[in-house]
Design a protein around this motif. Structure first.
Motif, short mmCIF file in Angstrom:
data_model
loop_
_atom_site.label_atom_id
_atom_site.label_comp_id
_atom_site.label_asym_id
_atom_site.label_seq_id
_atom_site.Cartn_x
_atom_site.Cartn_y
_atom_site.Cartn_z
N ASP A 60 26.76 38.20 83.03
CA ASP A 60 25.33 37.98 83.27
C ASP A 60 24.87 36.62 82.77
O ASP A 60 23.82 36.13 83.16
CB ASP A 60 24.50 39.08 82.59
CG ASP A 60 24.72 40.43 83.25
OD1 ASP A 60 25.15 40.46 84.42
OD2 ASP A 60 24.46 41.46 82.59
N TYR A 62 26.31 33.78 83.36
CA TYR A 62 26.59 32.74 84.34
C TYR A 62 25.40 32.62 85.28
O TYR A 62 25.03 33.58 85.95
CB TYR A 62 27.85 33.07 85.16
CG TYR A 62 29.13 32.93 84.37
CD1 TYR A 62 29.63 31.68 84.04
CD2 TYR A 62 29.84 34.05 83.97
CE1 TYR A 62 30.80 31.56 83.32
CE2 TYR A 62 31.00 33.94 83.26
CZ TYR A 62 31.48 32.69 82.94
OH TYR A 62 32.64 32.56 82.23
N ASP A 63 24.81 31.45 85.32
CA ASP A 63 23.67 31.22 86.20
C ASP A 63 23.58 29.75 86.57
O ASP A 63 24.30 28.92 86.01
CB ASP A 63 22.36 31.69 85.55
CG ASP A 63 22.04 30.94 84.26
OD1 ASP A 63 22.85 30.12 83.81
OD2 ASP A 63 20.95 31.19 83.70
N SER A 64 22.74 29.46 87.52
CA SER A 64 22.49 28.09 87.93
C SER A 64 20.98 27.89 87.99
O SER A 64 20.23 28.82 88.27
CB SER A 64 23.08 27.80 89.31
OG SER A 64 24.48 27.95 89.28
N GLN A 77 16.05 30.36 88.25
CA GLN A 77 17.46 30.61 87.90
C GLN A 77 18.10 31.52 88.94
O GLN A 77 17.52 32.51 89.36
CB GLN A 77 17.56 31.26 86.53
CG GLN A 77 17.16 30.34 85.40
CD GLN A 77 17.36 31.02 84.05
OE1 GLN A 77 17.51 32.21 83.96
NE2 GLN A 77 17.36 30.21 83.00
N ILE A 78 19.31 31.17 89.32
CA ILE A 78 20.13 32.02 90.19
C ILE A 78 21.16 32.69 89.28
O ILE A 78 22.00 32.03 88.69
CB ILE A 78 20.86 31.19 91.28
CG1 ILE A 78 19.88 30.39 92.11
CG2 ILE A 78 21.73 32.09 92.12
CD1 ILE A 78 19.01 31.22 93.00
N TRP A 80 24.06 34.28 89.39
CA TRP A 80 25.24 34.60 90.19
C TRP A 80 26.30 35.35 89.38
O TRP A 80 27.17 36.01 89.95
CB TRP A 80 25.82 33.35 90.85
CG TRP A 80 26.23 32.26 89.90
CD1 TRP A 80 25.47 31.23 89.44
CD2 TRP A 80 27.51 32.10 89.31
NE1 TRP A 80 26.19 30.45 88.59
CE2 TRP A 80 27.46 30.95 88.51
CE3 TRP A 80 28.70 32.80 89.38
CZ2 TRP A 80 28.54 30.50 87.76
CZ3 TRP A 80 29.79 32.34 88.65
CH2 TRP A 80 29.69 31.20 87.86
N GLY A 81 26.23 35.30 88.08
CA GLY A 81 27.19 36.02 87.24
C GLY A 81 27.06 37.53 87.38
O GLY A 81 28.04 38.26 87.44
N SER A 82 25.80 38.01 87.45
CA SER A 82 25.62 39.45 87.61
C SER A 82 26.06 39.91 88.98
O SER A 82 26.59 41.02 89.14
CB SER A 82 24.18 39.89 87.35
OG SER A 82 23.27 38.89 87.60
N VAL A 83 25.89 39.06 89.99
CA VAL A 83 26.37 39.40 91.34
C VAL A 83 27.91 39.46 91.32
O VAL A 83 28.51 40.35 91.91
CB VAL A 83 25.86 38.38 92.38
CG1 VAL A 83 26.49 38.64 93.74
CG2 VAL A 83 24.35 38.43 92.46
N LEU A 84 28.52 38.50 90.64
CA LEU A 84 29.98 38.49 90.52
C LEU A 84 30.48 39.74 89.80
O LEU A 84 31.45 40.38 90.24
CB LEU A 84 30.45 37.23 89.79
CG LEU A 84 31.95 37.09 89.57
CD1 LEU A 84 32.67 36.98 90.90
CD2 LEU A 84 32.24 35.88 88.70
N THR A 87 30.17 42.70 92.10
CA THR A 87 31.18 42.61 93.15
C THR A 87 32.55 43.03 92.62
O THR A 87 33.29 43.76 93.29
CB THR A 87 31.24 41.16 93.70
OG1 THR A 87 29.95 40.81 94.17
CG2 THR A 87 32.25 41.04 94.82
#
Length: 152
Positions: A60, A62-64, A77-78, A80-84, A87
């Protein structure tokens, strides 16, 4: 009037609950919920530490940032860590379900179908043999009748 309606509604509800697919679905939901706990434990206890060796243990984090500055609640903020992470959990769940449930069941059903076809094949061979015997008996009876009628 309510006395007549209540038993029929109750009987309909009882029939609905006793259908095989409803019971199977209920069992699948319970097993799925228990299975989710196992997958979450595997991800948290085994996969996250491996990823943590490269970066952070919690995906969680990890973001951009899409805006110039991302401080606290400010900025876009995106995550993308939670999406990863989600997944990875999905892929692990799908792999375990496929290799431990779907694949063995498909092999089992294929074996059952092969046995059924083999049984049907032997029954067809027996029926074919019986049919041939009956034809021979018929031909013999016809030949006897012809010989009897021909001699008279």
């Amino acid at each position: 009037m309510s006395d007549k309606k209540d038993p029929s509604v109750w009987q309909g509800f009882k029939a609905f609950l006793m259908r095989g697919n409803v019971v199977d679905l209920a069992v699948a939901v319970v097993v799925g919920a228990a299975f989710t706990n196992i997958v979450n434990a595997v991800v948290k206890g085994m996969i996250s530490p491996v990823i943590g060796a490269i970066g952070t243990k919690n995906l969680d984090h990890y973001d951009s940032c899409l805006s110039a500055t991302c401080q606290g609640d400010q900025g876009i903020q995106i995550m993308w860590g939670s999406v990863l992470g989600a997944t990875l959990q999905f892929l692990i769940t799908a792999a375990v379900v496929y290799f431990l449930m779907v694949l063995p069941m498909a092999k089992f059903l294929a074996r059952q179908e092969a046995r059924k076809k083999a049984r049907e094949g032997t029954e067809a061979a027996v029926e074919l043999t019986e049919l041939e015997v009956l034809k021979e008996i018929r031909d013999e009876l016809v030949a006897r009748r012809r010989s009897e009628y021909g001699e008279r």
